[in-house]
Scaffold this active site. Structure first.
Site, PDB file in Angstrom:
ATOM      1  N   THR A  18      17.877   2.318  21.385  1.00  0.00           N
ATOM      2  CA  THR A  18      15.957   1.919  21.249  1.00  0.00           C
ATOM      3  C   THR A  18      15.699   1.930  19.803  1.00  0.00           C
ATOM      4  O   THR A  18      15.132   1.103  19.644  1.00  0.00           O
ATOM      5  CB  THR A  18      15.676   3.359  22.133  1.00  0.00           C
ATOM      6  OG1 THR A  18      16.402   3.223  23.569  1.00  0.00           O
ATOM      7  CG2 THR A  18      14.763   3.446  22.121  1.00  0.00           C
ATOM      8  N   SER A  62      24.028   3.063  23.485  1.00  0.00           N
ATOM      9  CA  SER A  62      24.463   4.213  23.325  1.00  0.00           C
ATOM     10  C   SER A  62      25.953   4.252  24.197  1.00  0.00           C
ATOM     11  O   SER A  62      26.938   5.177  25.118  1.00  0.00           O
ATOM     12  CB  SER A  62      24.605   5.481  22.182  1.00  0.00           C
ATOM     13  OG  SER A  62      23.681   6.571  23.722  1.00  0.00           O
ATOM     14  N   THR A  94      20.516   7.452  21.576  1.00  0.00           N
ATOM     15  CA  THR A  94      20.031   8.673  21.522  1.00  0.00           C
ATOM     16  C   THR A  94      20.552   9.171  22.993  1.00  0.00           C
ATOM     17  O   THR A  94      20.798  10.699  23.366  1.00  0.00           O
ATOM     18  CB  THR A  94      18.328   8.997  22.060  1.00  0.00           C
ATOM     19  OG1 THR A  94      17.599   8.921  22.931  1.00  0.00           O
ATOM     20  CG2 THR A  94      17.838   8.258  20.470  1.00  0.00           C
ATOM     21  N   ASP A  95      20.803   8.542  23.930  1.00  0.00           N
ATOM     22  CA  ASP A  95      21.463   9.144  25.066  1.00  0.00           C
ATOM     23  C   ASP A  95      22.698   9.755  24.803  1.00  0.00           C
ATOM     24  O   ASP A  95      23.537  10.795  25.415  1.00  0.00           O
ATOM     25  CB  ASP A  95      21.610   7.835  26.668  1.00  0.00           C
ATOM     26  CG  ASP A  95      20.300   7.282  26.801  1.00  0.00           C
ATOM     27  OD1 ASP A  95      19.071   7.762  26.934  1.00  0.00           O
ATOM     28  OD2 ASP A  95      20.763   6.370  27.187  1.00  0.00           O
TER      29      ASP A  95
HETATM   30  N1  ASP Z   1      17.172   5.218  25.927  1.00  0.00           N
HETATM   31  C1  ASP Z   1      18.438   5.294  24.997  1.00  0.00           C
HETATM   32  C2  ASP Z   1      17.667   5.539  23.176  1.00  0.00           C
HETATM   33  O1  ASP Z   1      17.079   6.587  23.104  1.00  0.00           O
HETATM   34  C3  ASP Z   1      19.469   3.921  24.414  1.00  0.00           C
HETATM   35  C4  ASP Z   1      20.713   4.472  24.148  1.00  0.00           C
HETATM   36  O2  ASP Z   1      21.236   5.439  24.058  1.00  0.00           O
HETATM   37  O3  ASP Z   1      21.456   3.218  23.332  1.00  0.00           O
HETATM   38  O4  ASP Z   1      18.550   4.563  22.342  1.00  0.00           O
END
Ligand code: ASP
Length: 329
Positions: A18, A62, A94-95
């Site tokens: 993100t 991710s 973050t995932d």
């Molecule tokens: N929502 C996720 C992020 O916070 C998407 C990911 O993990 O790529 O980055």
């Protein structure tokens, strides 16, 4: 801008997520688009803190990172240290950050800080947290007190240990916690302030085998054991179960696990999200005393997903027998 060679060298590697996401067309969802130099463009004063080397290593959500990609990231980060980097920062989604951070932590052989960060709001959103998180990650990475702590995760001005951090909220800005322990420290006015001293840690060698697979299943009320029983025939070489409460399963699952544990290492963790598994409290079939007698290892307070990272690396070294020494009590 002329580089100040008196400043410490800091390498930043970007993987997507993100923090790097923007909308290509109105009405469409955001996707990873910003490379590392574009992320740094929002933070021109970083150049007064360190001599920066920026690398876009991939641009992925991710969820699509893999063990081979993370091993390439590790090789890149090791190479940066070999070329004189005082600290390394990685940005990613973050995932899966709680998993990749622990994976790299187990393999990071240096005192050099390796700090990971990301963002909950994409680069198009007002008040997006990417630049602030990246700045805080750089400040933590450059702090002397951050040395010898392995991999740390910095978001929302908190510093989390890779061993404990979890994403506990899907969309909130304060999405990361270290359940049961709290963060290692905080970032205040650009300074890393730690609550706890660095602790001695063990590091694994890189896995020789990389094709093997470790399954992770969650126990749930009235679950049948069809999937569980299929695990050995499907070629998995290890199994982690996110069990009920203090690390418990049903009688049917306990019986299936007894058979599976004869063929491969099995770790029982807790699905609760916080706290350790028990070792000597419950005497029913499927409780932790019974499971241990069947050859199942209790995870302590290592979360199921991190257990899977650990087990995959140990199996890759053909060193499954070392597992008990790696699981916290
Ligand atoms: N929502 C996720 C992020 O916070 C998407 C990911 O993990 O790529 O980055």
């Amino acid at each position: 801008m002329k580089e100040n060679v008196c400043l410490p060298r800091l390498s930043i590697g970007c993987l997507g997520g993100t923090v790097s996401m923007q909308r290509q067309l109105p009405g469409h969802g955001v996707t990873p688009r910003l490379g590392c130099n574009e992320l740094l463009a929002d933070l021109p004063h970083l150049g007064s803190l360190a001599q920066l080397r920026a690398s876009t290593l991939c641009l992925l959500p991710s969820a699509s990172l893999t063990f081979p990609i993370m091993l390439e990231v590790l090789a890149w980060a090791r190479g940066e240290v070999a070329q004189g980097a005082h600290a390394v920062v990685l940005t990613q989604g973050t995932d899966t950050l709680e998993e990749s951070a622990y994976f790299l932590h187990l393999l990071w052989p240096f005192e050099t800080p390796l700090v990971m960060t990301g963002a909950m709001r994409d680069a198009d959103q007002p008040g997006n947290d990417g630049p602030g998180n990246l700045l805080a990650a750089v400040q933590v990475a450059l702090a002397d007190e951050s040395r010898g702590r392995g991999v740390q995760v910095v978001l929302n001005d908190q510093i989390h240990a890779a061993t404990r951090v979890r994403k506990t909220a899907s969309l909130a800005m304060a999405a990361f916690e270290s359940p049961g322990a709290g963060p290692e420290g905080v970032v205040v006015e650009g300074k890393a302030i730690y609550r706890r001293p660095a602790v001695a840690r063990k590091v694994l060698q890189q896995p020789q085998r990389r094709e093997h697979r470790v399954a992770l299943l969650e126990a749930c009320l009235d679950a049948d054991s069809t999937l569980l029983q299929a695990i050995p025939a499907l070629g998995y070489e290890g199994l982690v179960v996110a069990g009920f409460g203090a690390g418990h399963v049903s009688i049917a699952w306990a019986q299936a696990l007894a058979r599976i544990a004869q063929d491969m290492p099995v770790i029982m963790a807790t699905r609760t999200g916080s706290g350790p598994t028990a070792r000597a409290s419950y005497g029913f079939e499927g409780g932790e005393i019974d499971l241990q007698s069947k050859g199942v290892h209790m995870a302590g307070d290592l979360c199921p997903r991190k257990c899977r990272m650990l087990l995959w690396l140990l199996i890759g070294l053909d060193n499954q027998s070392a597992l008990p020494g790696w699981l916290p009590h």
